[in-house]
Design a protein around this motif. Sequence first.
Motif: not given
Length: 436
Positions: A89-95, A119-120, A149-167
């Motif tokens: 959470n810097t500026d710009p965020p590391t996304v 970041g997500v 507000m924090g990210i929506e649940e669908d985006l959180f699921r997307e992030a979790v799945e992407a991270a899992t694929d990349e270990y």
Amino acid sequence: MLTIRNATLADGREVDVRIDTSAGRIAGVGSTLTHSGDSIDADGKLLMPGMIDAHVHFREPGFSHKETWETGSRSAAAGGVTTVVDQPNTDPPTVDGASFDRKAEFAEASYVDYGINGGVTPEWDPEALFDRPTLALGEVFLADSTGEMGIEEDLFREAVEAATDEYRVVTVHAEDADLFDEEARERAGDDYDAWSAYRTAEAEAAAVERAVEIGAEADARIHVAHTSTPEGVDAAKAGGATCEVTPHHLFLSREDYDELGTFGRMNPPLRSEQRREAVFERVADGTVDIVATDHAPHTREEKDASVWDAPSGVPGVETALPLLLEEARKENLSYERVRDLTAANPADVFGLTRKGRIEQGLMADLVLVDPDASREIRGEDLHSKCDWTPFEGMRGVFPELTMVRGNVVYRDESAEYEGIDADGEFAEAVGENVRG
């Protein structure tokens, strides 16, 4: 070669540790090593693996008036931290790729090794992030922590799945904003304790349960950041996640607001003394996996505002290990538990297989301390760009020497060791990305 002689390890063994300084690795550990090259007599001193602080905010790019990679990493080295993990959470965020590359340029000034988390946000680019040496995802917000507000649940699921694929691990900031208590906020008004009354303990536990449930569906590695309540810790462990506790949630409570004022505002907030004690028990008994600082410095001017306007966050990277070593000195924690909380377990959680232990073949990330040299913590003595600490007046056992991959990066000016050439407190900035 450099040999540290007669050092006492966390488990009580007295050993010699030989370091291959050209390779930055531990070449041998034992009681009968032959000495060649320079040596340090560490008789009566405690030798610990350097702390891996898995949660810092070094503020660059974008907020260098609060902290820089140079000042933050110096503070880390002076506190016995040899590896840090910086949040996005810097500026710009590391996304995305460009923001990662920009932060990596700033990180070249680091005195200690580092990982950079991705970041997500709705604009994130997972392909570009995972094409770079991104350590993990995080701090992924299921919260209203930064004013949005924090990210929506669908985006959180997307992030979790992407991270899992990349270990990769997903580090989660877990607070359910739907469970914040607006009525308590109105009742408390501008009282300092209003922040804790507003951001309820129930909000943390509910968000942890949600995060680990989603993580379990994807068979993901979920790590819960800065758990501040026993309920949050228990929910994380019940769901198969790892979790961290910060020094401020370990040593401070709502009873400290009278002294701290808005300098004690952070997310999650300080909890009751009863909950603090319960969290400490879980840290001591092995339930909690790691201690990480959530080092989040702000200037005095920024913090000197109303409880609703002051930014959240406190510095802590330089005082975490000293505070824990003080607890070990007082026999409230074992030295082995401090070692595991700060080094061995973080290495395991984040896959840093060459770090976290004093063993042959691993990186020579080492901290040498006099276990009896307790002193008062004062903000003016610390090295962060932020010149204050929430632990003012408490006591800590600070390092005399910090080594990163066999390089001395910090030496207390009062400590003299034959065979160590270091002018002043700090030597050379040698930090590298832990993912290469």
